[in-house]
Design a protein around this motif. Sequence first.
Motif, short mmCIF file in Angstrom:
data_model
loop_
_atom_site.label_atom_id
_atom_site.label_comp_id
_atom_site.label_asym_id
_atom_site.label_seq_id
_atom_site.Cartn_x
_atom_site.Cartn_y
_atom_site.Cartn_z
N VAL A 33 12.82 12.97 -9.70
CA VAL A 33 12.97 14.29 -10.32
C VAL A 33 13.00 14.07 -11.83
O VAL A 33 13.84 13.31 -12.34
N ASN A 34 12.08 14.75 -12.52
CA ASN A 34 11.95 14.56 -13.97
C ASN A 34 11.75 13.09 -14.33
O ASN A 34 12.28 12.58 -15.34
N TYR B 296 0.85 -1.18 0.00
CA TYR B 296 0.00 0.00 0.00
C TYR B 296 0.90 1.24 0.00
O TYR B 296 1.73 1.42 0.90
N CYS B 297 0.70 2.06 -1.02
CA CYS B 297 1.58 3.22 -1.15
C CYS B 297 0.82 4.43 -1.68
O CYS B 297 -0.29 4.32 -2.19
N ILE B 298 1.48 5.55 -1.55
CA ILE B 298 0.93 6.84 -2.01
C ILE B 298 1.99 7.53 -2.84
O ILE B 298 3.17 7.55 -2.48
N THR B 299 1.56 8.10 -3.97
CA THR B 299 2.45 8.94 -4.77
C THR B 299 1.88 10.36 -4.78
O THR B 299 0.70 10.56 -5.07
N VAL B 300 2.72 11.31 -4.42
CA VAL B 300 2.32 12.72 -4.39
C VAL B 300 3.19 13.51 -5.36
O VAL B 300 4.42 13.43 -5.31
N LYS B 301 2.52 14.24 -6.26
CA LYS B 301 3.25 15.15 -7.14
C LYS B 301 3.30 16.51 -6.46
O LYS B 301 2.27 17.14 -6.20
N THR C 145 8.33 17.62 -8.57
CA THR C 145 8.92 16.36 -8.13
C THR C 145 7.83 15.42 -7.62
O THR C 145 6.71 15.86 -7.30
N GLU C 146 8.16 14.12 -7.55
CA GLU C 146 7.21 13.13 -7.03
C GLU C 146 7.82 12.40 -5.84
O GLU C 146 9.02 12.10 -5.84
N VAL C 147 6.99 12.11 -4.85
CA VAL C 147 7.44 11.38 -3.66
C VAL C 147 6.55 10.16 -3.50
O VAL C 147 5.31 10.27 -3.56
N PRO D 153 17.22 10.61 -1.80
CA PRO D 153 16.47 11.56 -0.97
C PRO D 153 17.31 12.31 0.07
O PRO D 153 16.95 13.42 0.47
N ILE D 154 18.46 11.72 0.47
CA ILE D 154 19.26 12.34 1.53
C ILE D 154 19.78 13.72 1.11
O ILE D 154 19.49 14.73 1.76
N PRO D 155 20.58 13.82 0.03
CA PRO D 155 21.06 15.15 -0.38
C PRO D 155 19.94 16.05 -0.91
O PRO D 155 19.99 17.27 -0.73
N PHE D 156 18.94 15.45 -1.56
CA PHE D 156 17.84 16.23 -2.09
C PHE D 156 17.12 16.98 -0.96
O PHE D 156 16.87 18.20 -1.05
#
Length: 248
Positions: free
Chosen positions: A214-215, A160-165, A170-172, A221-224
């Motif tokens: 990204v794109n 079960y997951c969620i994608t957020v734009k 960017t997308e998470v 995710p750490i440096p971002f």
Amino acid sequence: MRQRLSSEPDRYRGRRRVPTPPRSRYAIVVTSAFVGAGVVALGAASQIPDHKAVSPEVLKNLESAHVASDAIADRSTDNHAASRSEDRSASVDKTKLSADQAAADVWMLPMEEYTFTSPYGVRWGKLHAGIDLADPEGTLFKAVHAGTVTQAGYNGGYGYCITVKNTDGTEVIYAHARRLFVKAGQPVKAGQAMGEVGNTGASYGSHLHLEIHVNGQPTDPIPFLRQRGVDIKLGVESVYASMADAAS
């Protein structure tokens, strides 16, 4: 002393001494002079207008001026109070705008407490495209940034997951959840609770898998996030996170 001879003429003979008037006569003359001066002064004073006797018209004008002065003072007080009220309203609006802006721009940690267990990179011969943050099942996880949910549900190995734009494009991806609170098409704010940590999909323990694209391509995710004021390893988030909480 030489005695006067009988043959010497008497120098005082034939003269009369003027009698000295009595002292009481001088007193009467002086008193009469003072009394006369007083009568003259009283007569002159009677011709001088009494400054304490103000005409009714002047009193009426003074009263009108006083009423007008009070009205102007009251109006000034009302205007000052209105101005302060407007200033407070403007300050509140400015604070609300700042909080709303912070909520749109801020980046936050996905959970209050967690254990960093797996980094981004190649693992078991293939790319592990995100990071893993271990927490007990049922722990709430939050949106790290404002955006719109594009996918919410079960998705193969992600469970079960969620994608957020996000607003910046960017997308998470938030994966392996036990329970979801949002659905596709729903806008979310940074810090908004979106689900509970779980162990669904290709998972080997209760944790949150956090992935950022990204794109359309995964990135570490750490440096971002560190570039945006969030340090996953140190558990530190942007100083504006409290403003985002206030706006939500």
